[in-house]
Design an enzyme around this catalytic site. Structure first.
Site, PDB file in Angstrom:
ATOM      1  N   GLY A  88       0.830  -1.197   0.000  1.00  0.00           N
ATOM      2  CA  GLY A  88       0.000   0.000   0.000  1.00  0.00           C
ATOM      3  C   GLY A  88       0.866   1.249   0.000  1.00  0.00           C
ATOM      4  N   ARG A  89       0.316   2.331   0.528  1.00  0.00           N
ATOM      5  CA  ARG A  89       1.055   3.593   0.534  1.00  0.00           C
ATOM      6  C   ARG A  89       1.966   3.756   1.741  1.00  0.00           C
ATOM      7  NH1 ARG A  89      -2.228   8.272   0.532  1.00  0.00           N
ATOM      8  NH2 ARG A  89      -4.133   7.114   0.786  1.00  0.00           N
ATOM      9  N   GLU A  92       6.094   4.017   1.652  1.00  0.00           N
ATOM     10  CA  GLU A  92       6.797   5.202   1.151  1.00  0.00           C
ATOM     11  C   GLU A  92       7.161   6.150   2.272  1.00  0.00           C
ATOM     12  OE1 GLU A  92       3.360   8.341  -0.313  1.00  0.00           O
ATOM     13  OE2 GLU A  92       3.942   6.750  -1.670  1.00  0.00           O
ATOM     14  N   CYS A 118       3.956  -5.961  -2.577  1.00  0.00           N
ATOM     15  CA  CYS A 118       3.511  -4.761  -3.278  1.00  0.00           C
ATOM     16  C   CYS A 118       4.543  -3.637  -3.188  1.00  0.00           C
ATOM     17  CB  CYS A 118       2.145  -4.342  -2.744  1.00  0.00           C
ATOM     18  SG  CYS A 118       1.297  -3.085  -3.703  1.00  0.00           S
ATOM     19  N   HIS A 119       4.244  -2.565  -2.459  1.00  0.00           N
ATOM     20  CA  HIS A 119       5.173  -1.455  -2.271  1.00  0.00           C
ATOM     21  C   HIS A 119       6.100  -1.679  -1.077  1.00  0.00           C
ATOM     22  CE1 HIS A 119       2.306   0.424  -4.998  1.00  0.00           C
ATOM     23  NE2 HIS A 119       3.169   1.406  -5.193  1.00  0.00           N
ATOM     24  N   TYR A 138       5.142  -4.486  -6.726  1.00  0.00           N
ATOM     25  CA  TYR A 138       4.258  -3.814  -7.662  1.00  0.00           C
ATOM     26  C   TYR A 138       5.164  -3.244  -8.749  1.00  0.00           C
ATOM     27  CZ  TYR A 138       0.639  -0.878  -9.599  1.00  0.00           C
ATOM     28  OH  TYR A 138      -0.260  -0.302 -10.450  1.00  0.00           O
TER      29      TYR A 138
END
Length: 192
Positions: A88-89, A92, A118-119, A138
């Protein structure tokens, strides 16, 4: 005593990439301590649901609230059999926390199993632990893996890539594959 798994997550972690592995590992008898910097057990993180609906990238919708199960400040990596990094986010910005980077580096230094979906590999690239490793993510994170000295492997979203103590998957359709390979790395054995 159950083996303990540390799970790193934060606000707008991908819902399925957090809930599914968490529940699967708990069902198998692991104690999963889900932590987030600046938060304690019982604090809530918000999740996001990412879907693939035909646009050039995933769509994002509000997901569930998830109650953290442990205190970030109390993490001692020696207490854990493995580390699971959600997608997800949240990766980051979680990678901007020095202790997050130290945690990842400690797991790699001890050659303990690490999973990132993913991320999630964004945290691995920031921790500088991917040199010479094959990993997936991802697709938009692929260049980060390459720049960090790893080998990006493009696979179907339902698959996982294993290289030594590391297992990675591109997105939530790979929850079963990444969780299965991760618990194998922690020594789980079963017969169907």
């Amino acid at each position: 005593m159950a083996k303990k798994v540390l799970m790193l997550a934060g606000d707008f972690t991908e819902d399925y990439e957090t809930m599914v592995p968490f529940q699967a590992m708990e069902m198998l008898g692991y104690q999963v301590d889900v932590v987030c910097p600046d938060k304690k057990a019982g604090d809530i993180i918000r999740t996001a649901i990412h879907d693939f609906e035909g646009e050039q990238t995933y769509s994002e919708k509000r997901g569930h609230n998830f109650a953290l199960t442990a205190d970030f400040d109390a993490v001692n990596t020696a207490d854990y059999a493995g580390l699971f990094i959600t997608g997800g986010r949240s990766p980051e910005y979680l990678r901007l926390t020095p202790r997050v980077i130290e945690i990842v580096q400690e797991f790699f230094a001890a050659n303990k199993p690490v999973a990132a979906i993913c991320h999630g590999p964004q945290i691995l690239t920031a921790a500088n632990v991917l040199k010479g490793k094959k990993a997936t993510a991802y697709p938009a994170v692929g260049p980060d893996i390459t720049l960090a000295g790893g080998e990006y492997v493009a696979v179907d979203a339902s698959e996982a890539v294993v290289d030594g103590n590391l297992v990675t998957a591109p997105a939530w359709p790979g929850d079963s594959a990444i969780t299965r390979e991760f618990i194998k790395l922690m020594g789980a054995k079963w017969e169907l």
